[in-house]
Design a protein around this motif. Sequence first.
Motif, PDB file in Angstrom:
ATOM      1  N   ASN A  12      44.761  39.362  39.445  1.00 58.39           N
ATOM      2  CA  ASN A  12      44.249  38.190  38.733  1.00 58.39           C
ATOM      3  C   ASN A  12      43.546  38.601  37.449  1.00 58.39           C
ATOM      4  O   ASN A  12      43.678  37.927  36.420  1.00 58.39           O
ATOM      5  N   MET A  13      42.838  39.693  37.494  1.00 61.94           N
ATOM      6  CA  MET A  13      42.115  40.160  36.306  1.00 61.94           C
ATOM      7  C   MET A  13      43.056  40.726  35.254  1.00 61.94           C
ATOM      8  O   MET A  13      42.673  40.888  34.099  1.00 61.94           O
ATOM      9  N   GLU A  14      44.282  41.029  35.636  1.00 64.26           N
ATOM     10  CA  GLU A  14      45.270  41.487  34.656  1.00 64.26           C
ATOM     11  C   GLU A  14      45.813  40.329  33.828  1.00 64.26           C
ATOM     12  O   GLU A  14      46.350  40.537  32.736  1.00 64.26           O
ATOM     13  N   LYS A  15      45.685  39.101  34.331  1.00 64.36           N
ATOM     14  CA  LYS A  15      46.200  37.919  33.631  1.00 64.36           C
ATOM     15  C   LYS A  15      45.075  37.281  32.826  1.00 64.36           C
ATOM     16  O   LYS A  15      44.074  36.842  33.405  1.00 64.36           O
ATOM     17  N   LYS A  16      45.240  37.210  31.515  1.00 63.69           N
ATOM     18  CA  LYS A  16      44.142  36.783  30.648  1.00 63.69           C
ATOM     19  C   LYS A  16      43.626  35.392  30.989  1.00 63.69           C
ATOM     20  O   LYS A  16      42.411  35.149  31.006  1.00 63.69           O
ATOM     21  N   ALA A  17      44.528  34.464  31.255  1.00 59.98           N
ATOM     22  CA  ALA A  17      44.091  33.092  31.536  1.00 59.98           C
ATOM     23  C   ALA A  17      43.223  33.046  32.788  1.00 59.98           C
ATOM     24  O   ALA A  17      42.174  32.377  32.810  1.00 59.98           O
ATOM     25  N   GLU A  18      43.640  33.761  33.824  1.00 63.84           N
ATOM     26  CA  GLU A  18      42.861  33.774  35.061  1.00 63.84           C
ATOM     27  C   GLU A  18      41.559  34.540  34.876  1.00 63.84           C
ATOM     28  O   GLU A  18      40.506  34.150  35.396  1.00 63.84           O
ATOM     29  N   ARG A  19      41.631  35.633  34.131  1.00 64.03           N
ATOM     30  CA  ARG A  19      40.425  36.414  33.858  1.00 64.03           C
ATOM     31  C   ARG A  19      39.420  35.587  33.065  1.00 64.03           C
ATOM     32  O   ARG A  19      38.212  35.597  33.352  1.00 64.03           O
ATOM     33  N   ASP A  20      39.904  34.858  32.077  1.00 65.06           N
ATOM     34  CA  ASP A  20      39.022  34.005  31.279  1.00 65.06           C
ATOM     35  C   ASP A  20      38.348  32.940  32.144  1.00 65.06           C
ATOM     36  O   ASP A  20      37.159  32.649  31.983  1.00 65.06           O
ATOM     37  N   ALA A  21      39.118  32.361  33.069  1.00 64.85           N
ATOM     38  CA  ALA A  21      38.563  31.319  33.942  1.00 64.85           C
ATOM     39  C   ALA A  21      37.455  31.892  34.826  1.00 64.85           C
ATOM     40  O   ALA A  21      36.399  31.268  35.006  1.00 64.85           O
ATOM     41  N   ILE A  22      37.687  33.081  35.367  1.00 64.90           N
ATOM     42  CA  ILE A  22      36.679  33.720  36.218  1.00 64.90           C
ATOM     43  C   ILE A  22      35.429  34.035  35.411  1.00 64.90           C
ATOM     44  O   ILE A  22      34.302  33.715  35.823  1.00 64.90           O
ATOM     45  N   MET A  23      35.604  34.640  34.244  1.00 67.48           N
ATOM     46  CA  MET A  23      34.455  35.029  33.428  1.00 67.48           C
ATOM     47  C   MET A  23      33.694  33.812  32.914  1.00 67.48           C
ATOM     48  O   MET A  23      32.448  33.818  32.860  1.00 67.48           O
ATOM     49  N   THR A  24      34.404  32.758  32.558  1.00 69.52           N
ATOM     50  CA  THR A  24      33.743  31.552  32.066  1.00 69.52           C
ATOM     51  C   THR A  24      32.852  30.947  33.140  1.00 69.52           C
ATOM     52  O   THR A  24      31.700  30.566  32.872  1.00 69.52           O
ATOM     53  N   ASN A  25      33.375  30.852  34.351  1.00 68.00           N
ATOM     54  CA  ASN A  25      32.588  30.277  35.439  1.00 68.00           C
ATOM     55  C   ASN A  25      31.384  31.142  35.789  1.00 68.00           C
ATOM     56  O   ASN A  25      30.300  30.619  36.078  1.00 68.00           O
ATOM     57  N   ILE A  26      31.551  32.449  35.752  1.00 69.59           N
ATOM     58  CA  ILE A  26      30.423  33.334  36.044  1.00 69.59           C
ATOM     59  C   ILE A  26      29.351  33.204  34.963  1.00 69.59           C
ATOM     60  O   ILE A  26      28.153  33.093  35.264  1.00 69.59           O
ATOM     61  N   CYS A  27      29.767  33.206  33.716  1.00 70.63           N
ATOM     62  CA  CYS A  27      28.792  33.094  32.614  1.00 70.63           C
ATOM     63  C   CYS A  27      28.064  31.757  32.658  1.00 70.63           C
ATOM     64  O   CYS A  27      26.859  31.687  32.382  1.00 70.63           O
ATOM     65  N   GLU A  28      28.768  30.704  33.005  1.00 61.98           N
ATOM     66  CA  GLU A  28      28.111  29.400  33.148  1.00 61.98           C
ATOM     67  C   GLU A  28      27.089  29.429  34.280  1.00 61.98           C
ATOM     68  O   GLU A  28      26.023  28.809  34.191  1.00 61.98           O
ATOM     69  N   ALA A  29      27.395  30.168  35.328  1.00 62.90           N
ATOM     70  CA  ALA A  29      26.478  30.253  36.465  1.00 62.90           C
ATOM     71  C   ALA A  29      25.192  30.982  36.107  1.00 62.90           C
ATOM     72  O   ALA A  29      24.146  30.736  36.718  1.00 62.90           O
TER      73      ALA A  29
END
Length: 410
Positions: free
Chosen positions: A252-269
Amino acid sequence: HRTPVQEPLCCPWQDCANYRLADQPKTFVCYCHTPFCQYKTVTMAEFTSLLLACTMADAQAEQTVKEFEQRDFPKYMASLATEIATEGRPIPVRQLAGLLVKNALVAKDETLQKERIQRWMALDGNMRESVKQPLLSAIRSPEPLVSRVAAQAAAEIAAIEIPYNQWPAILPSILENIQSPQSSDAIRISSLECLGYTCERVAVLDGPEISEQTTDSMLNAVVDGIQASRPDKVRLAATTALKNSLIFAHKNMEKKAERDAIMTNICEATRCQDYMVRAAAYECIVQIAVSYYDKLQDYMTTLYELTTDTIRKDREEVAKAAIEFWSSLCEVEQDLLDEATDLAERGLPIQRQCMRYVNAALVHLVPILLETLTKQEEDADEDTFNLHMAGYICLTCISQTVEDAVVAVI
């Protein structure tokens, strides 16, 4: 009257094969005036009474339960699952039943752990289902204590079976619990905790790698729970589950779109009003720094701004977690630099590039960390891991990573 009364009587169940083979009369044991011997098929009402006696530290009852497990493990597990899932049973009994299911599958000793896994997997598929389905139902219990212990028990089974694709029903069920408007926050929390426990245990058990589809399902459930629209308690459970699941998210972390979604949610948290959610989010960021260093470049500016602002302004528990990000980053970069030096000495090409993030942040980061050294309480214990200690450790890591470059800044 819960003290067992023992009298040397002939077994009243004289058609019992064990009775016929025995040379000596069996023991008549009474719990709450309900007679049964070790060879009788225990009814659910008697089993409930037996577990209730166990909650009162009745040694004889505990021994009888152990003998039941040894004598008829399949029925023992099914009976426990029924106890957990049956609304109206005493809450302490249902909690104990959940813990006993979990304990039947877990062991600290590696050899014993393998034996317990083998014992579970040796059961007939239908028999295992007779345990798993009640657990899924119990996770939806309106009693939070029951829902939570059912989640722990289900997680132990899931950790054993998911790598072998043996329990396809659990992840859709968990996702439904999280997304359904009818689910209470307690059910969502228990469901997310089940995912977190499962990932934690899968990482420990020596089983096959879980499939990409399974990882996707887990992350979808977790990301749904971590969204800003969810209550803070749900977000905390989701963030904790995400930390445990990140180790399986390589594809999942190899795919930019999925990686961006994970990082965005973590940063918002990290901006959540609940400080526990913020701290848990930084623990996720630490995990990402360690496991996915080569994916950080697109996010370092944001991570720098978030962590430095948190170190300066947030409460100690969260600030320490933000500092840990930089300490962990130092350790990763030290390893990469040492590896590069070793490869160069042997005339081999460098395989992993050190991006020198610590060097880039040095001028602005070090003064912020030096300020944490002034915040120690006068009566603080030397061994207490407070903000002062976290800052000191991080500065030490920085000096070891950038070496002489730190002198000019200090």
